[in-house]
Design a protein around this motif. Structure first.
Motif: not given
Length: 204
Positions: A108-135
């Motif tokens: 996070r880079a803070n430019f002024m008291h109330n203004l900032g910019v942040s960048v994030e990078l990293g892995p994620y791990f996901a699990y599907a609870l449900s899913g369907k295909m509809e035609t």
């Protein structure tokens, strides 16, 4: 002895307070634009049409450096997201509901008291609870049923950037799945999921 114990308790309380102040919870909600890439040969791949869904997330920013003009932090979190895509060949739409756990490193880079910019990078791990295909003909298929050839688990890499004003922020990000979603497939054939998202949030 009593003074030593009191001093230790005061020191422990001070350390706990400092650590508590270095953890900043946040929540955000917005839209996810998901699709998938199908690879049929080493030189041939197709990208399916985008599907729009909901994304909601919570995370805790754990400061790794002292606050200043630039701060590094760790941001583990949990995400609910709708995914899927619209197929080009069989006129159908796939919809999935998943829970994801990202573990990001942020700057996070803070430019002024109330203004900032942040960048994030990293892995994620996901699990599907449900899913369907509809035609379009009204047929519906459970993507993760007993006879399904689809995996519930996915993992990949995410990257995002946010513009912050006081406690509020707008985040744009993308996630790139790295696991073939088919349990069994001919050699050289794979399906990977991707998404782009835009959210608004608040840091506490």
């Amino acid at each position: 002895m009593r003074k030593t114990v009191m001093a230790a308790l005061v020191m422990a309380a001070g350390i706990w307070g400092a650590q508590a102040q270095s953890v900043t919870p946040r929540v955000e909600v917005g839209a996810a634009f998901s699709n998938a890439s199908q690879k049929t040969t080493s030189a041939n791949s197709t990208t399916e049409n985008i599907k729009i869904g909901l994304r909601a997330a919570a995370a805790a920013e754990i400061a790794l450096t002292d606050p200043g003009m630039a701060t590094f932090y760790l941001a583990p979190g949990v995400v609910y997201k709708m995914g899927g895509y619209k197929t080009k060949f069989v006129s159908a739409t796939e919809t999935t509901h998943s829970v994801s756990v990202p573990v990001n490193i942020g700057l996070r880079a803070n430019f002024m008291h109330n203004l900032g910019v942040s960048v994030e990078l990293g892995p994620y791990f996901a699990y599907a609870l449900s899913g369907k295909m509809e035609t379009k003909k009204g047929l519906s298929l459970d993507l993760f049923g007993d006879a399904s050839n689809r995996k519930r688990f996915d993992a990949g890499v995410g990257i995002s950037a946010a513009v912050e004003l006081s406690r509020f922020y707008v985040r744009l990000g993308s996630e790139f799945g790295m696991i073939n979603q088919f349990k069994k497939a001919p050699e050289g054939y794979s399906l990977t999921q991707h998404n782009f998202y835009a959210t608004v949030g608040m840091r506490f």
